[in-house]
Motif scaffolding. Sequence first.
Motif, PDB file in Angstrom:
ATOM      1  N   VAL A  27       0.869  -1.180   0.000  1.00 60.32           N
ATOM      2  CA  VAL A  27       0.000   0.000   0.000  1.00 60.32           C
ATOM      3  C   VAL A  27       0.904   1.226   0.000  1.00 60.32           C
ATOM      4  O   VAL A  27       1.715   1.407   0.919  1.00 60.32           O
ATOM      5  CB  VAL A  27      -0.933   0.038   1.218  1.00 60.32           C
ATOM      6  CG1 VAL A  27      -1.781   1.321   1.196  1.00 60.32           C
ATOM      7  CG2 VAL A  27      -1.833  -1.187   1.255  1.00 60.32           C
ATOM      8  N   LEU A  28       0.786   2.052  -1.034  1.00 59.61           N
ATOM      9  CA  LEU A  28       1.616   3.253  -1.160  1.00 59.61           C
ATOM     10  C   LEU A  28       0.785   4.486  -0.801  1.00 59.61           C
ATOM     11  O   LEU A  28      -0.434   4.496  -0.968  1.00 59.61           O
ATOM     12  CB  LEU A  28       2.138   3.371  -2.599  1.00 59.61           C
ATOM     13  CG  LEU A  28       2.937   2.167  -3.118  1.00 59.61           C
ATOM     14  CD1 LEU A  28       3.238   2.327  -4.598  1.00 59.61           C
ATOM     15  CD2 LEU A  28       4.215   1.986  -2.315  1.00 59.61           C
ATOM     16  N   GLU A  29       1.455   5.511  -0.336  1.00 59.16           N
ATOM     17  CA  GLU A  29       0.759   6.742   0.032  1.00 59.16           C
ATOM     18  C   GLU A  29       1.222   7.908  -0.824  1.00 59.16           C
ATOM     19  O   GLU A  29       2.356   7.945  -1.273  1.00 59.16           O
ATOM     20  CB  GLU A  29       1.010   7.049   1.515  1.00 59.16           C
ATOM     21  CG  GLU A  29       0.439   6.000   2.459  1.00 59.16           C
ATOM     22  CD  GLU A  29       0.453   6.473   3.903  1.00 59.16           C
ATOM     23  OE1 GLU A  29      -0.071   7.573   4.169  1.00 59.16           O
ATOM     24  OE2 GLU A  29       0.987   5.741   4.760  1.00 59.16           O
ATOM     25  N   HIS A  30       0.286   8.851  -1.046  1.00 60.42           N
ATOM     26  CA  HIS A  30       0.555  10.100  -1.759  1.00 60.42           C
ATOM     27  C   HIS A  30       1.227   9.829  -3.102  1.00 60.42           C
ATOM     28  O   HIS A  30       2.308  10.344  -3.400  1.00 60.42           O
ATOM     29  CB  HIS A  30       1.397  11.031  -0.899  1.00 60.42           C
ATOM     30  CG  HIS A  30       0.793  11.297   0.448  1.00 60.42           C
ATOM     31  ND1 HIS A  30      -0.402  11.970   0.597  1.00 60.42           N
ATOM     32  CD2 HIS A  30       1.210  10.957   1.705  1.00 60.42           C
ATOM     33  CE1 HIS A  30      -0.704  12.047   1.887  1.00 60.42           C
ATOM     34  NE2 HIS A  30       0.254  11.442   2.581  1.00 60.42           N
ATOM     35  N   GLN A  31       0.550   9.013  -3.902  1.00 60.33           N
ATOM     36  CA  GLN A  31       1.065   8.628  -5.209  1.00 60.33           C
ATOM     37  C   GLN A  31       0.313   9.350  -6.326  1.00 60.33           C
ATOM     38  O   GLN A  31      -0.826   9.807  -6.150  1.00 60.33           O
ATOM     39  CB  GLN A  31       0.915   7.124  -5.414  1.00 60.33           C
ATOM     40  CG  GLN A  31       1.716   6.285  -4.433  1.00 60.33           C
ATOM     41  CD  GLN A  31       3.201   6.335  -4.702  1.00 60.33           C
ATOM     42  OE1 GLN A  31       3.673   5.952  -5.758  1.00 60.33           O
ATOM     43  NE2 GLN A  31       3.962   6.831  -3.723  1.00 60.33           N
ATOM     44  N   ALA A  32       0.958   9.410  -7.478  1.00 58.46           N
ATOM     45  CA  ALA A  32       0.324   9.946  -8.689  1.00 58.46           C
ATOM     46  C   ALA A  32       0.349   8.864  -9.762  1.00 58.46           C
ATOM     47  O   ALA A  32       1.362   8.183  -9.947  1.00 58.46           O
ATOM     48  CB  ALA A  32       1.055  11.186  -9.182  1.00 58.46           C
ATOM     49  N   VAL A  33      -0.769   8.716 -10.449  1.00 57.21           N
ATOM     50  CA  VAL A  33      -0.840   7.838 -11.616  1.00 57.21           C
ATOM     51  C   VAL A  33      -0.973   8.741 -12.835  1.00 57.21           C
ATOM     52  O   VAL A  33      -1.872   9.587 -12.907  1.00 57.21           O
ATOM     53  CB  VAL A  33      -2.042   6.884 -11.543  1.00 57.21           C
ATOM     54  CG1 VAL A  33      -2.036   5.923 -12.728  1.00 57.21           C
ATOM     55  CG2 VAL A  33      -2.026   6.102 -10.235  1.00 57.21           C
ATOM     56  N   ILE A  34      -0.070   8.572 -13.787  1.00 58.02           N
ATOM     57  CA  ILE A  34      -0.065   9.396 -15.001  1.00 58.02           C
ATOM     58  C   ILE A  34      -0.621   8.565 -16.155  1.00 58.02           C
ATOM     59  O   ILE A  34      -0.127   7.465 -16.431  1.00 58.02           O
ATOM     60  CB  ILE A  34       1.365   9.868 -15.349  1.00 58.02           C
ATOM     61  CG1 ILE A  34       2.036  10.522 -14.125  1.00 58.02           C
ATOM     62  CG2 ILE A  34       1.330  10.816 -16.538  1.00 58.02           C
ATOM     63  CD1 ILE A  34       1.347  11.763 -13.620  1.00 58.02           C
ATOM     64  N   LEU A  35      -1.638   9.081 -16.801  1.00 57.71           N
ATOM     65  CA  LEU A  35      -2.250   8.400 -17.934  1.00 57.71           C
ATOM     66  C   LEU A  35      -1.884   9.127 -19.228  1.00 57.71           C
ATOM     67  O   LEU A  35      -1.971  10.362 -19.306  1.00 57.71           O
ATOM     68  CB  LEU A  35      -3.776   8.368 -17.805  1.00 57.71           C
ATOM     69  CG  LEU A  35      -4.368   7.825 -16.503  1.00 57.71           C
ATOM     70  CD1 LEU A  35      -5.887   7.747 -16.607  1.00 57.71           C
ATOM     71  CD2 LEU A  35      -3.775   6.476 -16.144  1.00 57.71           C
ATOM     72  N   GLN A  36      -1.482   8.361 -20.218  1.00 64.19           N
ATOM     73  CA  GLN A  36      -1.201   8.897 -21.548  1.00 64.19           C
ATOM     74  C   GLN A  36      -1.940   8.020 -22.555  1.00 64.19           C
ATOM     75  O   GLN A  36      -1.585   6.865 -22.743  1.00 64.19           O
ATOM     76  CB  GLN A  36       0.299   8.899 -21.838  1.00 64.19           C
ATOM     77  CG  GLN A  36       0.673   9.426 -23.226  1.00 64.19           C
ATOM     78  CD  GLN A  36       0.244  10.878 -23.427  1.00 64.19           C
ATOM     79  OE1 GLN A  36       0.330  11.695 -22.526  1.00 64.19           O
ATOM     80  NE2 GLN A  36      -0.249  11.194 -24.611  1.00 64.19           N
TER      81      GLN A  36
END
Length: 442
Positions: A27-36
């Motif tokens: 479980v990761l915290e304060h993450q960003a997923v970038i979609l292209q």
Amino acid sequence: MTANTIIAADTRINARWLIPIEPFGVVLEHQAVILQGSRIAAVLPQADADQKFRTRETIDLPNHVVLPGLINLHGHTAMSLFRGMADDLPLMTWLNEHIWPAEGQFVCEQFVLDGSRLAMAEMLRTGTTTFSDMYFFPEATAQAAHDTGMRAQVCFPLMDMPTMWGSGPDEYLAKGADLIAQWREDEFVMPAIGPHAPYTVSDQPLTAAVELSQQTGAAIQMHLHETAFEVDEALKLTGKRPVARMAELGVLSQNSQYVHMTQLNEADLELLANTGGHIVHCPESNLKLASGMCPVQTLINQGLNVTIGTDGAASNNDLDLFGELKTAAMLAKAVADDATALSAHKALEMATLNGARALGRDQELGSLVAGKLADLIAVDLSDPFIQPVYDPASHLVYSNHGRAVSHSWIHGVPQLQDGRLTRIDVPDLMLRVRDWQKHILS
């Protein structure tokens, strides 16, 4: 960092928590997923994303956990229009005296279109992004899924008796071959072969189904060892347990999916371990119909890939896969007499990466990894029934229900935004559903 090192992308999703499934148990915290486009470009800490990416759209989800879209590996989607019609009955009574007569009277292409749309609306609303269907008029379900942009394994039905979709095995197989040819290159639809069950399909059609699977690569999905009655009757008629018969006919393979599997002995387990394939656990349907209990932890310990499905809404009675996960995890502990059986993380894997493995698409689906297809969901954990949050994975399985899903994307396209469906006209759909209800009641 200079301006020319900053990467442009379409969408950035900032999540309070993220469960990528790969690696397992994280479980990761304060993450960003970038979609292209249709893919995940990156999964990284938000501070790093500030430095590396500029996106056209940023979605902040400060109280949410983001994870891969759920995969419901077995159902009969159009049967949502029969939801609650024949409850509290054993399987064969339910089938012979209620469901099969109703299907003969009402099921047609329009019924399947509207019923499939109703099911897809429910599944999208509760976190499912890929589903498997086994029902009549599969071409209608395939078209509905494609038009909505939802991923679907569509299994054409195969049985010995005539139905509203065909006169018998030869016609089913011919229509099924056409379905495979039409949809096999589609981004969303995965055509497959759906022999109903050992007690409804004889040896010759099953052999033909295996040949078609080998020629085309289409998977086989089949109800198997669903009840003790099925196994007992098979022994009386053939002298063989259904799993043994399927092994002799070549049905058991790495490209096959076995639904229910509640009645297994050591010989069955050995055959499954030797031939491979994927188990589709449908705990709530099995419990409701008193069909039996799948020994999930034993199957996992044998190295078999165990996935999860809701079955149809006529025998469940909902398509909320989060609810199914809670039932599966708790039932597995009781069956194994072990409180550590089927942990929360293992249950989540069963509904994501394991489902992708069964579909042969685990290199593209089932986890949040750069390069994979952008099929993901967000679940709002701010509601009192999930607070306080100590362990997001545990809460998703044991405290959550699907209505907490707030967002979903399939192929990078938003399907659910703040709880609102973007690709299904719900008011129009509800009018159609009410018309079917009146028609069936009359």
